[in-house]
Design a protein around this motif. Structure first.
Motif, PDB file in Angstrom:
ATOM      1  N   GLN A  57       0.781  -1.197   0.028  1.00 37.14           N
ATOM      2  CA  GLN A  57      -0.289   0.255  -0.071  1.00 37.14           C
ATOM      3  C   GLN A  57       0.750   0.851   0.235  1.00 37.14           C
ATOM      4  N   LEU A  58       2.001   1.364   0.915  1.00 38.63           N
ATOM      5  CA  LEU A  58       2.869   2.283   0.745  1.00 38.63           C
ATOM      6  C   LEU A  58       3.280   2.225  -0.314  1.00 38.63           C
ATOM      7  N   ALA A  59       3.969   1.822  -1.381  1.00 38.13           N
ATOM      8  CA  ALA A  59       4.380   1.514  -2.853  1.00 38.13           C
ATOM      9  C   ALA A  59       3.497   2.301  -4.272  1.00 38.13           C
ATOM     10  N   LEU A  60       1.500   2.180  -3.457  1.00 36.22           N
ATOM     11  CA  LEU A  60       1.244   2.505  -4.284  1.00 36.22           C
ATOM     12  C   LEU A  60       0.763   4.054  -3.982  1.00 36.22           C
ATOM     13  N   ALA A  61       1.228   4.816  -2.551  1.00 35.80           N
ATOM     14  CA  ALA A  61       1.184   5.935  -2.808  1.00 35.80           C
ATOM     15  C   ALA A  61       2.264   6.755  -2.975  1.00 35.80           C
ATOM     16  N   ALA A  62       3.390   5.954  -2.172  1.00 37.18           N
ATOM     17  CA  ALA A  62       4.517   7.114  -3.154  1.00 37.18           C
ATOM     18  C   ALA A  62       4.287   7.447  -5.126  1.00 37.18           C
ATOM     19  N   LYS A  63       4.098   6.619  -5.157  1.00 30.38           N
ATOM     20  CA  LYS A  63       4.347   7.801  -6.785  1.00 30.38           C
ATOM     21  C   LYS A  63       3.719   9.128  -6.802  1.00 30.38           C
ATOM     22  N   HIS A  69      11.086   5.681   3.764  1.00 27.85           N
ATOM     23  CA  HIS A  69      11.181   4.964   4.920  1.00 27.85           C
ATOM     24  C   HIS A  69      11.280   4.529   5.883  1.00 27.85           C
ATOM     25  N   LEU A  70      12.357   4.774   6.899  1.00 28.88           N
ATOM     26  CA  LEU A  70      12.713   3.913   7.522  1.00 28.88           C
ATOM     27  C   LEU A  70      12.649   3.064   8.498  1.00 28.88           C
ATOM     28  N   LEU A  71      13.251   1.648   8.419  1.00 26.64           N
ATOM     29  CA  LEU A  71      12.796   0.393   9.034  1.00 26.64           C
ATOM     30  C   LEU A  71      13.666  -0.212  10.091  1.00 26.64           C
ATOM     31  N   SER A  72      13.413   0.206  11.607  1.00 26.11           N
ATOM     32  CA  SER A  72      14.097  -0.492  12.328  1.00 26.11           C
ATOM     33  C   SER A  72      13.716  -2.017  13.733  1.00 26.11           C
ATOM     34  N   TYR A  73      14.905  -2.596  13.229  1.00 30.32           N
ATOM     35  CA  TYR A  73      15.195  -3.265  14.781  1.00 30.32           C
ATOM     36  C   TYR A  73      15.874  -3.903  15.230  1.00 30.32           C
ATOM     37  N   SER A  74      15.722  -4.902  15.765  1.00 31.59           N
ATOM     38  CA  SER A  74      17.134  -5.629  16.810  1.00 31.59           C
ATOM     39  C   SER A  74      17.476  -6.762  16.347  1.00 31.59           C
ATOM     40  N   GLU A  75      19.132  -6.635  16.405  1.00 31.81           N
ATOM     41  CA  GLU A  75      19.491  -7.517  15.508  1.00 31.81           C
ATOM     42  C   GLU A  75      19.221  -8.522  16.851  1.00 31.81           C
ATOM     43  N   LEU A  77      16.099  -9.587  16.625  1.00 35.17           N
ATOM     44  CA  LEU A  77      15.471 -10.340  15.704  1.00 35.17           C
ATOM     45  C   LEU A  77      15.721 -11.617  15.122  1.00 35.17           C
ATOM     46  N   PRO A  78      14.865 -12.871  15.128  1.00 29.74           N
ATOM     47  CA  PRO A  78      15.407 -14.055  14.613  1.00 29.74           C
ATOM     48  C   PRO A  78      15.365 -14.249  12.932  1.00 29.74           C
ATOM     49  N   ARG A  79      16.847 -15.358  12.335  1.00 30.48           N
ATOM     50  CA  ARG A  79      17.167 -14.201  11.075  1.00 30.48           C
ATOM     51  C   ARG A  79      16.151 -14.593  10.265  1.00 30.48           C
ATOM     52  N   LYS A  80      14.971 -15.249  10.489  1.00 34.38           N
ATOM     53  CA  LYS A  80      13.642 -15.412   9.244  1.00 34.38           C
ATOM     54  C   LYS A  80      13.022 -14.020   9.404  1.00 34.38           C
ATOM     55  N   TYR A  81      12.906 -13.216  10.453  1.00 33.54           N
ATOM     56  CA  TYR A  81      11.996 -12.499   9.496  1.00 33.54           C
ATOM     57  C   TYR A  81      12.675 -11.366   8.836  1.00 33.54           C
ATOM     58  N   GLU A  82      14.499 -11.296   9.866  1.00 32.56           N
ATOM     59  CA  GLU A  82      15.020 -10.083   9.291  1.00 32.56           C
ATOM     60  C   GLU A  82      15.390 -10.615   7.702  1.00 32.56           C
ATOM     61  N   GLN A  83      14.959 -11.408   7.204  1.00 31.30           N
ATOM     62  CA  GLN A  83      15.637 -11.607   5.632  1.00 31.30           C
ATOM     63  C   GLN A  83      14.785 -11.191   5.441  1.00 31.30           C
ATOM     64  N   LEU A  84      12.910 -11.252   5.366  1.00 34.55           N
ATOM     65  CA  LEU A  84      12.341 -10.564   5.024  1.00 34.55           C
ATOM     66  C   LEU A  84      11.936  -9.536   5.196  1.00 34.55           C
ATOM     67  N   LEU A  85      13.022  -8.643   6.083  1.00 36.17           N
ATOM     68  CA  LEU A  85      12.639  -7.396   5.862  1.00 36.17           C
ATOM     69  C   LEU A  85      13.953  -7.203   4.930  1.00 36.17           C
ATOM     70  N   ILE A  86      14.790  -7.688   4.738  1.00 32.99           N
ATOM     71  CA  ILE A  86      16.182  -7.190   3.814  1.00 32.99           C
ATOM     72  C   ILE A  86      15.526  -7.709   2.213  1.00 32.99           C
ATOM     73  N   ASP A  87      14.173  -9.307   1.954  1.00 33.09           N
ATOM     74  CA  ASP A  87      14.039  -9.261   1.296  1.00 33.09           C
ATOM     75  C   ASP A  87      13.320  -7.998   0.353  1.00 33.09           C
ATOM     76  N   ALA A  88      12.250  -7.083   1.654  1.00 28.51           N
ATOM     77  CA  ALA A  88      11.307  -6.049   1.334  1.00 28.51           C
ATOM     78  C   ALA A  88      12.717  -4.694   0.728  1.00 28.51           C
ATOM     79  N   SER A  89      13.808  -4.711   1.618  1.00 30.42           N
ATOM     80  CA  SER A  89      14.607  -3.632   1.374  1.00 30.42           C
ATOM     81  C   SER A  89      14.953  -3.561  -0.183  1.00 30.42           C
ATOM     82  N   ASP A  90      15.046  -5.120  -0.335  1.00 32.68           N
ATOM     83  CA  ASP A  90      15.272  -5.059  -1.880  1.00 32.68           C
ATOM     84  C   ASP A  90      13.822  -5.395  -2.719  1.00 32.68           C
ATOM     85  N   LYS A  91      13.721  -4.883  -2.560  1.00 25.22           N
ATOM     86  CA  LYS A  91      11.718  -4.771  -3.162  1.00 25.22           C
ATOM     87  C   LYS A  91      11.615  -3.445  -3.206  1.00 25.22           C
TER      88      LYS A  91
END
Length: 423
Positions: A57-63, A69-75, A77-91
């Motif tokens: 939704q944010l991507a639609l609004a950003a057009k 968009h700063l996305l903060s998380y703790s070190e 955080l379990p690895r599988k969730y961190e990887q999902l955040l990394i994948d999102a930042s790549d997208k």
């Protein structure tokens, strides 16, 4: 025009007093808090909402807008969730990840703003800083709504979009959708800033979001939907409820939310939140269906109001809300039912006596009335809920509302809904 957003995805702040999870009222030790914060039970719904709904939704609004968009998380955080955040930042190129190290704070939008502005064409342009929790969603026209206020004359003010939708989330679906009005809600709350010639960002006095107008001016614009406030049993707010099991927590959430009217304008909803199409309902459970029978308030005349809902059987809940004039009296209106079979043929009311013997509707001796329920018609606002279980192969064919005692009183029907309940 620059917008900087910030989402904190389960940052580790064991000494914070801002949340029930950290203020000592729920957990007895830092270890208990840490186990809760990074548990799959808590993180799974949040990551699903963030990745599959909030960020698209944010991507639609950003057009047509410049956003970071700063996305903060703790070190921690379990690895599988961190990887999902990394994948999102790549997208999504607008995401800037910020990994919080133990014993340190997280980056803030104010901290990254100077570098972003100094590399822009207009370093001293006004810009907006907004906040977004990891389980809430902004509309597709969010930045379009905020942009008119990102101007020199509004620096030092905040912008609140007061009208939105609240819904319960479970397993990829949103239900119990309600239209809400919450001025100064934290979701998408935007502050208008500017950088001076010394590279300093204008600051705001510290204030709780719901008390902000005591500290500085707040611009309130509630003309369009401005947020989707997600509710679920793993939120910090749910920790303050007395209920502990998921079913009881869901019922408590629904009781709280049902003070607000159900969403009935789906065109408006999907225009603002296209990513939610086929994913949200106003019904009280994810598998239930709810039909809003009228789209605007209707004054009841001497002819009454006759409506044909979609044919549903089994357990059915009919909800009527109305506003009655000061001279109204109790039981001044009837909700009448005509029942039909699966083929649409009308069923003789007398043949249903045994099925409705212990249910909240009655059969009148007046054949023109048939099966009915008195509606609450005291002066002011009224709400009546009829929960019935229909016999096999029986559906509601017609629901109608008529005045009963005093035709001269004014009764406005605000909403009528028919909900098919699936457990």
């Amino acid at each position: 025009m620059l917008f900087i957003g910030h989402t904190k995805f389960s940052v580790y702040t064991p000494t914070s007093g801002a949340w029930r999870a950290t203020n000592g009222s729920k957990f007895r030790s830092e270890e208990e808090y840490r186990a809760y914060l990074f548990s799959g039970l808590r993180l799974d719904p949040r990551i699903d909402i963030l990745i599959n709904f909030s960020l698209p939704q944010l991507a639609l609004a950003a057009k047509n807008h410049q956003i970071v968009h700063l996305l903060s998380y703790s070190e921690l955080l379990p690895r599988k969730y961190e990887q999902l955040l990394i994948d999102a930042s790549d997208k999504y190129e607008f995401i800037q990840l910020n990994k919080q190290r133990l014993g340190t704070g997280w980056k803030t939008a104010e901290q990254i703003a100077p570098d972003l502005l100094l590399t822009s064409e207009h370093p001293q342009q006004p810009f907006g800083i907004y906040r977004l929790d990891d389980d809430d969603i902004l509309p597709a026209d969010y930045f379009d709504q905020i942009s008119p206020y990102v101007k020199e004359e509004f620096v030092g003010m905040q912008v609140s979009l007061g009208t939105g939708v609240s819904a319960i989330y479970k397993d990829g679906q949103f239900y119990n959708a309600r239209k809400t009005y919450h001025p100064m809600l934290s979701i998408g709350y935007t502050s208008i800033h500017k950088m001076n010639g010394n590279g300093e960002i204008s600051k705001f006095p510290v204030s709780a979001h719901n008390l902000a107008d005591r500290k500085y001016p707040v611009i309130l614009d509630s003309r369009r939907l401005g947020y989707l406030w997600t509710r679920h049993t793993q939120q910090d707010t749910a920790l303050g409820l007395l209920e502990t099991d998921e079913s009881s927590l869901n019922e408590a959430l629904k009781r709280h939310m049902d003070r607000h009217p159900a969403v009935h304008d789906l065109d408006e909803l999907f225009s603002s939140f296209p990513i939610l199409e086929n994913k949200i309902t106003a019904a009280g459970s994810p598998k239930s269906t709810r039909e809003e029978m009228i789209t605007k308030s209707t004054e009841l005349d001497h002819l009454g109001l006759r409506l044909k809902p979609k044919r549903v059987g089994g357990r059915v809940k009919v909800t009527v809300t109305m506003t009655c004039s000061i001279d109204s009296v109790p039981r001044n209106a009837l909700l009448k039912f005509i029942f039909v079979n699966k083929d649409g043929r009308r069923i003789d009311p007398k043949t249903l006596d045994q099925y409705f013997e212990n249910q909240p509707i009655s059969r009148s001796g007046n054949a023109r009335v048939g099966w009915f329920r008195y509606l609450s018609t005291r002066p002011g606002k009224n709400k009546t809920v009829i929960d019935v279980t229909l016999p096999p192969n029986v559906c509601i064919g017609v629901v109608s509302v008529t005045k009963w005692v005093r035709n001269e009183t004014r009764i406005s029907i605000n909403s009528i809904s028919v909900e098919s309940i699936s457990e």
